[in-house]
Each structure stands twice: as C-alpha cells, then as structure tokens.
Design an enzyme around this catalytic site. Structure first.
Site, PDB file in Angstrom:
ATOM      1  N   MET A 125       0.820  -1.210   0.000  1.00  0.00           N
ATOM      2  CA  MET A 125       0.000   0.000   0.000  1.00  0.00           C
ATOM      3  C   MET A 125       0.856   1.264   0.000  1.00  0.00           C
ATOM      4  O   MET A 125       0.611   2.218   0.731  1.00  0.00           O
ATOM      5  CB  MET A 125      -0.947  -0.021   1.195  1.00  0.00           C
ATOM      6  CG  MET A 125      -2.101  -0.985   1.018  1.00  0.00           C
ATOM      7  SD  MET A 125      -3.191  -0.532  -0.355  1.00  0.00           S
ATOM      8  CE  MET A 125      -3.901   0.969   0.303  1.00  0.00           C
ATOM      9  N   VAL A 155       1.719   3.276  -5.298  1.00  0.00           N
ATOM     10  CA  VAL A 155       0.975   2.562  -6.346  1.00  0.00           C
ATOM     11  C   VAL A 155      -0.225   1.829  -5.755  1.00  0.00           C
ATOM     12  O   VAL A 155      -1.347   1.937  -6.257  1.00  0.00           O
ATOM     13  CB  VAL A 155       1.893   1.576  -7.096  1.00  0.00           C
ATOM     14  CG1 VAL A 155       1.076   0.729  -8.081  1.00  0.00           C
ATOM     15  CG2 VAL A 155       2.984   2.329  -7.848  1.00  0.00           C
ATOM     16  N   THR A 176       4.535  -5.011  -9.458  1.00  0.00           N
ATOM     17  CA  THR A 176       5.869  -4.875  -8.866  1.00  0.00           C
ATOM     18  C   THR A 176       6.978  -5.023  -9.906  1.00  0.00           C
ATOM     19  O   THR A 176       6.982  -5.956 -10.705  1.00  0.00           O
ATOM     20  CB  THR A 176       6.053  -5.934  -7.768  1.00  0.00           C
ATOM     21  OG1 THR A 176       5.046  -5.752  -6.766  1.00  0.00           O
ATOM     22  CG2 THR A 176       7.428  -5.843  -7.138  1.00  0.00           C
ATOM     23  N   HIS A 193       9.037  -4.699 -19.720  1.00  0.00           N
ATOM     24  CA  HIS A 193       8.630  -3.397 -19.183  1.00  0.00           C
ATOM     25  C   HIS A 193       9.889  -2.790 -18.568  1.00  0.00           C
ATOM     26  O   HIS A 193      10.148  -2.903 -17.376  1.00  0.00           O
ATOM     27  CB  HIS A 193       7.534  -3.559 -18.130  1.00  0.00           C
ATOM     28  CG  HIS A 193       7.176  -2.271 -17.446  1.00  0.00           C
ATOM     29  ND1 HIS A 193       6.762  -1.149 -18.128  1.00  0.00           N
ATOM     30  CD2 HIS A 193       7.175  -1.928 -16.130  1.00  0.00           C
ATOM     31  CE1 HIS A 193       6.515  -0.176 -17.275  1.00  0.00           C
ATOM     32  NE2 HIS A 193       6.767  -0.628 -16.052  1.00  0.00           N
TER      33      HIS A 193
END
Length: 306
Positions: free
Chosen positions: A10, A13, A122, A178
């Site tokens: 938490m 993001v 992540t 990514h």
C-alpha cells in the site's frame, strides 16, 4: 456474485489502485496488506470515511492473508526504491529488494489456498511475474504482469499529442520487457485509420522521439515527484476490470510465451480465466530481433533472481 480483490503493498501505487477500485465500485470486498500496519490501517479508515460520499460500498479487511483464499484477483503492488538509488531509470535496480519480499509474499499467497488470478505490478515486472508463478504454482495463464500496458499508453499519449487527437484513438503496442529493452512495434500502430509510418511522413512526426518518450516516460515523472503511480495503477485496475467482467479484451500484458521461454509483454486476449488466447503478430524482422533480444535480457535476470 461477490467480487473480492486483494492488494499487497500500500505504497504510492497500491493506494492509487485501491482508490480507483473503491471509487469506481469494482469490488464488494477488498483485502489490503502491507508490512506497515499503521499505514494500511489508516488507509482503510480513510477509505471508509470516503464511502458516505461515494455511490458504492466496499467492505475492507486489513492484513489477513487467510482472506485471500476466495479472492478473485490479487494485485501485487509492493516495492520500494528512491530516485537516488536508481539514477538511470533501470527497473532492475529494484530487483534485490523486491525479489526478497516477493518470495515471502508468494509463499503466503500459496499457503492461503488462493486459486484466482494474480496481477503483478511490482518491478521488474516480467521477472517478478515469473517468480510469483514459480512459487505459487498457479497456472501460467493465471499469473499476469501489467507489462507494457503502461508503455503502450505512453506511446498512445505521445502520438495523440503529436496529432492533437485523443490517445484512445491510437492503436498499437509496445512489446518485450517493461523496461529499457522494450520498444514500440510501429508495424502494429494505426491512427486515423492509417499505418503510423505513412502518417508520420505526412505530418512530420518523429517516431524515434515518440519511442523514446514511451520508453523513458516514467523517468520524466520520477524526476518531478520521485515516484510514479497513477499511470501504472490505471493499467493494473483496467486489467483487473477486464478479468472480473470476462471482457476478453486484447491487451499488451506480460504473459508467458513458449516460443521465447519467458514472461514478456505481447498482446493476448484477457478474460475471467486470465490469458484466454495469445495473439501472433506479423512483426518486421527488426521488431522480431528486438523482441528476441528483450526476451534474452529478461531470462538472464530471471536466472539472477532464483
């Protein structure tokens, strides 16, 4: 049918993901998990304070892995890195910390009996998605990374600005990791019902610069506020919504491709059962070369993470 989601992590993001889910009423039950007990507890209370002014209600549970057993989707948003620790915008700078945390979390997810769809945000997301699949033992089609769903959006944003049109009117994909080895597959990009290469010549668009804007878009945001969250959170929530609604939408997400032997971003049909069907694009020789190079890079990093 009750819709139940879990968010692990938490930070910037995770809280953006939770806010979008709660505000839009995407979940009936939401499990929030974070090592910082006071922070996640405060988030839960803050969201509950918001609900009287929202059009939907969400039941919130905090820090209970057992509650994940019957969740439809878990979203991994854990991760922590400072700008000073990553001056080159290399997502693999996050691997040493995130690898350790993900291994612990994945084992707890497995022990909970969770059998739904796991979405990884992540970073480095392709490696982390692979780790989650290996440790939880979930089917490969049920473990998905947000991948270049964000990079493709950044490309759409850059093309849209260059042509003064809504980015949603731009179609096409960024592929591969990514990260720094990802690339825009221009052969897939169409806008105003034309291939982008033709339009770029007509309108004077610099595709090399747009590709760089997409690849380094996160860096520009990080320099300004020291983290990114809204763009990737929107990607994660969109992916979760597509799964919940069995929308069977084509998305460039990180999924396991047998021909490359690894997780990487390549468009696939996504629905309630995760990766429902994988596409086969007609890429140029140059694009195929870049994709193979990106896959090789990801595989090397996966070996380092084991």
């Amino acid at each position: 049918m009750t819709r139940k989601l879990g968010i692990i992590g938490m930070g910037h993001v995770g809280q953006a993901v939770a806010q979008q889910i709660i505000t839009n009423g995407y979940a009936d039950d939401l499990v929030l998990i974070d090592k910082n007990k006071s922070k996640v507890g405060a988030d839960a209370l803050d969201f509950e304070d918001a609900m009287p002014n929202l059009t939907s209600h969400t039941n919130i549970v905090v820090n209970d892995y057992a509650e994940l057993k019957d969740a439809d989707i878990i979203i991994s948003a854990l991760g922590k890195i400072k700008l000073s620790d990553n001056p080159n915008n290399d997502r693999f700078a996050e691997l040493p910390h995130n690898r350790t945390e993900v291994k612990k979390v994945a084992q707890k997810i497995k022990e909970s009996g969770f059998n739904g769809i796991l979405i990884a945000i992540t970073n480095p997301v392709d490696v982390i998605t692979s780790l989650y699949q290996q440790i939880t033992g979930l089917p490969k089609e049920h473990v998905i990374g947000t991948g270049t769903l964000l990079d493709s959006a950044r490309m759409q944003r850059a093309v849209g600005k260059g042509l003064n049109i809504d980015p949603r009117s731009v179609t096409g994909y960024n592929l591969g990791e990514h990260g720094n080895s990802q690339f825009t597959a221009w052969s897939t990009v169409r806008v105003l019902d034309q291939p982008i290469q033709e339009l770029a010549q007509q309108r004077g668009l610099d595709l090399d610069q747009i590709n760089e804007d997409a690849r380094m878009g996160g860096r520009y945001v990080i320099v300004g506020k020291h983290y990114t969250n809204y763009g990737v959170a929107a990607a994660g929530v969109r992916l979760a919504s597509v799964i919940l609604n069995d929308a069977r939408e084509v998305l460039p997400v990180s999924n396991f491709r047998e021909e490359y032997g690894t997780y990487l971003s390549y468009p696939a049909v996504v629905g309630r059962d995760g990766i429902v069907e994988q596409l086969q694009l007609k890429l140029t020789d140059e694009e195929l070369y870049k994709l193979r190079q990106s896959a090789h890079f990801i595989m090397e990093k996966i070996e380092e993470a084991d």
